[in-house]
Design an enzyme around this catalytic site. Sequence first.
Site, mmCIF file in Angstrom:
data_model
loop_
_atom_site.group_PDB
_atom_site.id
_atom_site.type_symbol
_atom_site.label_atom_id
_atom_site.label_comp_id
_atom_site.label_asym_id
_atom_site.label_seq_id
_atom_site.Cartn_x
_atom_site.Cartn_y
_atom_site.Cartn_z
ATOM 1 N N TRP A 101 29.764 -3.284 16.097
ATOM 2 C CA TRP A 101 29.979 -2.340 17.202
ATOM 3 C C TRP A 101 29.121 -2.668 18.398
ATOM 4 O O TRP A 101 29.601 -2.691 19.535
ATOM 5 C CB TRP A 101 29.771 -0.905 16.738
ATOM 6 C CG TRP A 101 30.870 -0.484 15.801
ATOM 7 C CD1 TRP A 101 30.761 -0.229 14.471
ATOM 8 C CD2 TRP A 101 32.261 -0.332 16.123
ATOM 9 N NE1 TRP A 101 31.984 0.081 13.939
ATOM 10 C CE2 TRP A 101 32.926 0.026 14.916
ATOM 11 C CE3 TRP A 101 33.012 -0.463 17.287
ATOM 12 C CZ2 TRP A 101 34.309 0.260 14.874
ATOM 13 C CZ3 TRP A 101 34.380 -0.230 17.239
ATOM 14 C CH2 TRP A 101 35.012 0.129 16.048
ATOM 15 N N ASP A 175 24.994 4.476 20.754
ATOM 16 C CA ASP A 175 26.336 4.744 20.218
ATOM 17 C C ASP A 175 26.105 5.397 18.861
ATOM 18 O O ASP A 175 25.766 4.718 17.890
ATOM 19 C CB ASP A 175 27.112 3.427 20.093
ATOM 20 C CG ASP A 175 28.465 3.593 19.393
ATOM 21 O OD1 ASP A 175 28.789 4.722 18.958
ATOM 22 O OD2 ASP A 175 29.192 2.583 19.267
ATOM 23 N N LYS A 199 34.607 10.474 13.088
ATOM 24 C CA LYS A 199 33.825 10.164 11.895
ATOM 25 C C LYS A 199 33.200 11.443 11.336
ATOM 26 O O LYS A 199 33.265 11.705 10.151
ATOM 27 C CB LYS A 199 32.721 9.151 12.211
ATOM 28 C CG LYS A 199 33.152 7.972 13.075
ATOM 29 C CD LYS A 199 33.935 6.911 12.318
ATOM 30 C CE LYS A 199 34.685 5.945 13.200
ATOM 31 N NZ LYS A 199 33.879 5.076 14.035
HETATM 32 C C1 LIG Z 1 34.419 4.087 15.115
HETATM 33 C C2 LIG Z 1 33.391 3.569 16.037
HETATM 34 C C3 LIG Z 1 33.668 3.218 17.364
HETATM 35 C C4 LIG Z 1 35.096 3.119 17.887
HETATM 36 O O1 LIG Z 1 35.590 4.242 18.348
HETATM 37 P P1 LIG Z 1 37.093 4.338 18.888
HETATM 38 O O2 LIG Z 1 37.266 5.807 18.940
HETATM 39 O O3 LIG Z 1 37.996 3.638 17.923
HETATM 40 O O4 LIG Z 1 37.126 3.708 20.217
HETATM 41 C C5 LIG Z 1 32.637 2.821 18.183
HETATM 42 N N1 LIG Z 1 31.374 2.758 17.708
HETATM 43 C C6 LIG Z 1 31.073 3.041 16.426
HETATM 44 C C7 LIG Z 1 29.661 2.927 15.955
HETATM 45 C C8 LIG Z 1 32.069 3.461 15.561
HETATM 46 O O5 LIG Z 1 31.774 3.751 14.283
#
Ligand SMILES: *Cc1c(COP(=O)(O)O)cnc(C)c1O
Length: 368
Positions: A101, A175, A199
């Site tokens: 990521w 993030d 998530k």
């Molecule tokens: C799932 C995830 C994303 C991606 O998010 P989208 O909604 O698919 O754009 C970004 N960063 C992390 C750490 C993730 O787990």
Amino acid sequence: MARPFNFSAGPAAMPVEVLQQAADEMLDWHGSGMGVMEMSHRGKEFSAIIEAAETDLRELLAVPPEFRILFMQGGGLAENAIVPLNLSRAGKVDFVVSGSWSEKSMKEAARYAQPLLAASNSDSNHTTLPAPASWTLSADARYVHICSNETIHGVEFHQLPDLKALGSRAPLVIDFSSHVASRTVDWSRVGLAFGGAQKNLGPAGLTLVVVREDLLGHALPACPSAFDYKTVAANGSMYNTPPTFGIYMAGLTFQWLKRQTEGGLSGVAAMEQRNITKASLLYDFIDSSSLYFNKVARDCRSRMNVPFFLRDESLNDAFLSGARAAGLLQLKGHKSVGGMRASIYNAMPLEGVQALVNHMRDFEKTRA
Ligand SMILES: *Cc1c(COP(=O)(O)O)cnc(C)c1O
């Protein structure tokens, strides 16, 4: 009949009480004669929903008053562009690459800014975390980006870096998509946090941004108005139609979180205790087994995403079909890593992790 336990990495399982409440309110929200999906976002009903969601989230995550909470769209990946569009002023940005990521974030930032690699764990195949004291931070970076929980590699920062102590004046961007609300956040170390909802907070389609007020108002001219944090903040996340149903579902999840208690704690602190218990149960079993193993260094193992492998990979399919038959869903690992992955977000009860461990133990016995 009890529902199966769902270990999906995302979109992921939601608390059953939240789903049930949404089902009960689907056709008629609180006597309004309308479902939430059918309401004007500017009406008094939805205003009450979004205001409660924001207030509850601020309380749950102890977000200080100098931070704004924004409900946006586009997901984590869109934020990989929206953050540099808003914060970089086309200058330098320091990136810590700790897995897939953060790697994606750095690549995308190159379209708008000058990303620099401050540290990486690619030497260890993303199974460790580089110590903050070893990071190469630029004196004039506009911000420093980390992914505080790498969903695919199962690596988590258990402490956010103190950039000031490392001699950097740049704000920290995290993030926190895959561990938001699973633990408390030290906001004194953060400038901006973003995460997709799917998530740990609600359905896909909602993106949460928590941003310190002084970071608003520096967007590049090319930044779309709907993605300019200052515009979004000034309009209470209603510059354009927000993802109303996602906000409603996240709001129900926040109310559920507030009701959780554990060992005298409540809310996110209670959740954190429960998540520690759940993760220890699974990791301790994996470490004690001779069939399964996890590659991540102990001090940076994720409490949310647990990748693991069978020493005999030819057993993978039998393991997964046995798991499905035992009511344990979506355990297949990410294609880039292989093996298995158990995502055990807030909505996964301890009983679900216990059921997984029981299945793993039984499976190991039959193959011994
Ligand atoms: C799932 C995830 C994303 C991606 O998010 P989208 O909604 O698919 O754009 C970004 N960063 C992390 C750490 C993730 O787990």
